[in-house]
Design a protein around this motif. Sequence first.
Motif, mmCIF file in Angstrom:
data_model
loop_
_atom_site.group_PDB
_atom_site.id
_atom_site.type_symbol
_atom_site.label_atom_id
_atom_site.label_comp_id
_atom_site.label_asym_id
_atom_site.label_seq_id
_atom_site.Cartn_x
_atom_site.Cartn_y
_atom_site.Cartn_z
ATOM 1 N N GLY A 67 43.339 41.306 50.373
ATOM 2 C CA GLY A 67 42.281 40.460 49.837
ATOM 3 C C GLY A 67 40.892 40.853 50.299
ATOM 4 N N ASN A 68 39.910 40.221 49.682
ATOM 5 C CA ASN A 68 38.515 40.371 50.089
ATOM 6 C C ASN A 68 38.217 39.263 51.105
ATOM 7 N N ASP A 115 41.366 29.393 39.629
ATOM 8 C CA ASP A 115 40.438 30.319 40.276
ATOM 9 C C ASP A 115 40.781 31.762 39.894
ATOM 10 N N TYR A 172 40.000 34.567 41.309
ATOM 11 C CA TYR A 172 40.423 35.392 42.444
ATOM 12 C C TYR A 172 41.902 35.141 42.749
ATOM 13 N N LYS A 220 43.961 36.996 40.184
ATOM 14 C CA LYS A 220 44.011 38.441 40.432
ATOM 15 C C LYS A 220 44.984 38.776 41.562
ATOM 16 N N THR A 269 42.659 38.094 34.382
ATOM 17 C CA THR A 269 42.360 39.269 35.209
ATOM 18 C C THR A 269 43.238 40.478 34.862
ATOM 19 N N GLU A 327 36.094 36.343 49.836
ATOM 20 C CA GLU A 327 36.799 35.580 48.823
ATOM 21 C C GLU A 327 37.963 34.802 49.443
#
Length: 466
Positions: free
Chosen positions: A437-438, A418, A420, A423, A136, A441
């Motif tokens: 964060g999202n 993962d 995510y 990142k 990422t 996600e």
Amino acid sequence: MASVALKSFVGLRQSSTENHRSSIASLTKPLSSTQIHYRRLNVVAGKSSPKVTGRNLRVAVIGGGPAGGAAAETLAKGGVETILIERKMDNAKPCGGAIPLCMVGEFDLPLDIIDRRVTKMKMISPSNVAVDIGRTLKPHEYIGMVRREILDAYLRDRASAAGATIINGLFVKMDKPTEKYKPYVIHYNSYDGKAGSAGKKVSIEVDAVIGADGANSRVAKSIDAGDYEYAIAFQERIKIPADKMQYYEDLAEMYVGDDVSPDFYGWVFPKCDHVAVGTGTVTHKPDIKKFQLATRLRARDKILGGKIIRVEAHPIPEHPRPRRLAERVALVGDAAGYVTKCSGEGIYFAAKSGRMCAESIVEGSENGKRMVEEADLRKYLEKWDKTYWPTYKVLDVLQKVFYRSNPAREAFVEMCADEYVQKMTFDSYLYKKVAPGNPLEDLKLAVNTIGSLVRANALRKEMAKI
């Protein structure tokens, strides 16, 4: 006695007598609720500490690592007479040497002191499952790898160029003042090459002290700062063949498992012409050499034919000291206990805390013109805790959850695959902020993490039967 006519004022505006009377009359009329306005009253106290006469504020910085070097430079640039005392000018602390990208910019570090720009990492589980990390990263992003003897010397040289006096000496003790605003007396042994191995005994008077003298801080002991848990870090610098060094050109490795450490990790980090191989532990310090041997064994195929050129060992604090400030003495860096759990990172936090503490002294002293007080230095602690407490807390939780057993470590490595997670991890590490964060996600991550931990727990039970 002749009468004296006094001019009338309303607030800060001079007014005529008629205007003044009409103003008073208007004040006697009742106000409707729509006319009433409330304003917050801010009371700002003036600086009460005395001015320093005949000189500028004088501060001693004990320790010349990243914390001490950054503090000394900031103080000197801010008009404070600065004296930095460091015993080992060629200090090579057993430190992985990783620094985040933000440190390069914040501290204006030249690229030639960065040995390697790591853009890839391998996280290797107890069963030797390897996960590649770094997918990422943006093209300009990297983790810098430095040698402490190079970085520390650079920061000290910059402090010297800013006006700080750098002394090769060993801090011995400190006499505290018996009256407010009286000086501290610093006793140290000066090593100028003329007085023999014992050094020349010297004493100086200073107005404030910054303790940046590491995990075994004598300054901390002088103010009864209290003890903390600490890890022992052990590291070997290994010169490996050129073809094998090419493998580590932009790659670092982290090994987890009970064999390399029951509560930390082992590492292979690239330097300019060699690799640093090391490990650490809090709970099993007497076994540190056994863990180091296991780390070398895990990486043996990639470092085969290497020659050990340096061996280093040093304590690493595990949490902040109970007390980090006493009157005009403040602790920074390892002396304060600023090393993160889970990752064991300390270089950036050392330099940042040194700079923050120095900034509070410069501001409180009005650029060296006034005496400082404990309240001035306390601003540094308040800012530090507000900025970095979330980071320390998150990493503390991660270590407690994922470093407790081999099955949990397997789950941790699985989770690191993962994208995510990668990142979020790199964004937080590179820029020293807990990345937002999202929500969707985050929910997926929570489910996956729980699944990994359930599988890890089941595996642990099966292994216990065996």
